[in-house]
Design a protein around this motif. Structure first.
Motif, short mmCIF file in Angstrom:
data_model
loop_
_atom_site.label_atom_id
_atom_site.label_comp_id
_atom_site.label_asym_id
_atom_site.label_seq_id
_atom_site.Cartn_x
_atom_site.Cartn_y
_atom_site.Cartn_z
N GLY A 195 9.20 2.06 -2.45
CA GLY A 195 9.33 3.08 -2.17
C GLY A 195 9.60 4.02 -3.25
N GLY A 196 10.39 3.46 -4.30
CA GLY A 196 10.93 4.49 -5.31
C GLY A 196 9.82 4.59 -6.49
N VAL A 197 8.86 3.98 -6.76
CA VAL A 197 7.81 3.67 -7.52
C VAL A 197 6.29 4.29 -7.22
CG1 VAL A 197 9.37 2.59 -9.22
CG2 VAL A 197 7.58 1.50 -8.02
N ALA A 198 6.00 3.55 -6.01
CA ALA A 198 4.60 3.56 -5.53
C ALA A 198 4.56 4.38 -4.46
CB ALA A 198 4.23 2.25 -5.13
N CYS A 199 5.44 4.57 -3.60
CA CYS A 199 5.35 5.19 -2.09
C CYS A 199 6.36 6.33 -2.27
CB CYS A 199 5.55 4.27 -1.04
SG CYS A 199 4.75 5.06 0.72
N GLU A 200 6.18 7.20 -3.25
CA GLU A 200 7.36 8.03 -3.43
C GLU A 200 6.54 9.25 -2.41
OE1 GLU A 200 8.68 8.71 -7.89
OE2 GLU A 200 6.50 7.99 -7.74
N LYS A 201 7.15 10.50 -2.47
CA LYS A 201 6.98 11.88 -1.75
C LYS A 201 5.18 12.05 -2.07
CE LYS A 201 11.19 14.23 -1.23
NZ LYS A 201 12.03 15.52 -1.33
N THR A 202 5.04 11.95 -3.41
CA THR A 202 3.51 12.15 -3.83
C THR A 202 3.33 10.50 -4.45
OG1 THR A 202 3.86 14.28 -4.54
CG2 THR A 202 1.90 12.96 -5.54
#
Length: 306
Positions: A195-202
């Motif tokens: 979630g922190g490096v791939a599935c961020e807001k963008t």
């Protein structure tokens, strides 16, 4: 476990394959934060409390400085609380009461647990200022004894990858169903990293090599909407900022009269103005409630709580 009363994983999703792919992706390459390289519950608790309001990249320097100053839970327990709160202010780590609670938690570990941290999420919540999320993180990363973590990043991943509805009970169930039994340390680190490096807001699906692209609903449909993410109120001009200035002024100058203190923390302070004694008393009341300052209303003086 592939379905709940309200929702189920897509029929073509193999949980075993999803688990394997994420763990392999994480173990192959991830951000090298120092608290990920230790199972010391004290060091992990410090990192978790610091991370509540501060970006991880900024936490790292503060974390090292804090552990240099107080390297063990025993050292923190015997520290002067004003010094701990002052450290928090000097490093812009958010609400000062978190420093107070961390100090009190250290004292609890020493006096109530003979210096050995409790190991389960439930027991860890008995420590001052340690809520369910922090307790579960310490249990997971220090003792491999936690539940599935469900934070904003994890919700975003579940919502996008598996088309889970925006419902906390579903998120809780789905996160628990996904976590391999007895693997809370690596799993919770891995899914938060996703979630922190791939599935961020963008999202950065291809750039980060997301291991779930083949099963991800958002990747297939190109619809990367996600549940609303609460925004942190601005620090500049906030009550948090002025509470921090009060603590800093009292650390530097010792006991001060109300008006002297007011002028030191706000350039437009005016005793009877909008930002005057009534405004200052409100801030001092908050700090007194948190056990950080001692207020003498009759003498109109204030000092740090010792």
């Amino acid at each position: 476990m592939t379905e709940s009363d309200d929702w189920s994983f897509p029929a073509d999703v193999s949980l075993e394959a999803v688990q394997r792919d994420l763990i392999e992706w994480y173990e192959a390459d991830h951000r090298q934060f120092p608290w990920r390289e230790t199972d010391d519950a004290y060091a992990i608790l410090v990192s978790e409390v610091m991370s509540q309001q501060t970006q991880l990249e900024r936490v790292e320097a503060a974390w090292h400085d804090f552990l240099d100053e107080w390297p063990t839970v025993e050292a923190l327990a015997t520290a002067d609380r004003a010094d701990v709160v002052g450290f928090w202010t000097d490093h812009s780590l958010g609400y000062n009461n978190r420093a107070k609670y961390l100090h009190e938690a250290a004292q609890q570990v020493v006096t109530e647990y003979d210096g050995a941290f409790p190991e389960s999420p439930g027991e860890l919540q008995e420590l001052m200022g340690v809520g369910p999320y922090t307790a579960n993180a310490v249990a997971s990363f220090a003792f491999n004894n936690g539940d599935a973590v469900v934070d904003t990043n994890v919700k975003r991943v579940l919502y996008r990858a598996f088309d889970a509805p925006d419902d906390d009970s579903v998120f809780e169930w789905a996160a628990s169903a996904l976590m391999p039994a007895g693997e809370s340390r690596v799993w919770n680190n891995a899914i938060m990293e996703l979630g922190g490096v791939a599935c961020e807001k963008t999202p950065k699906c291809d750039e980060a090599g997301c291991p779930w692209r083949a099963v991800c609903h958002a990747y297939e449909t190109n619809d990367f909407t996600a549940p609303d993410v609460p925004t942190q109120p601005s620090f500049e001009g906030s009550r948090r900022q002025f509470r921090g200035r009060i603590v800093s002024a009292l650390r530097e100058h010792g006991e001060l009269e109300f008006d002297t203190l007011g002028h030191r923390v706000r350039v437009d302070y005016s005793a009877n103005g909008e930002y005057g004694r009534e405004w200052l008393r409100g801030l001092l009341s908050d700090l007194a409630d948190d056990g950080l300052v001692s207020v003498d209303d009759e003498a109109e003086r204030v000092d740090l709580q010792r």
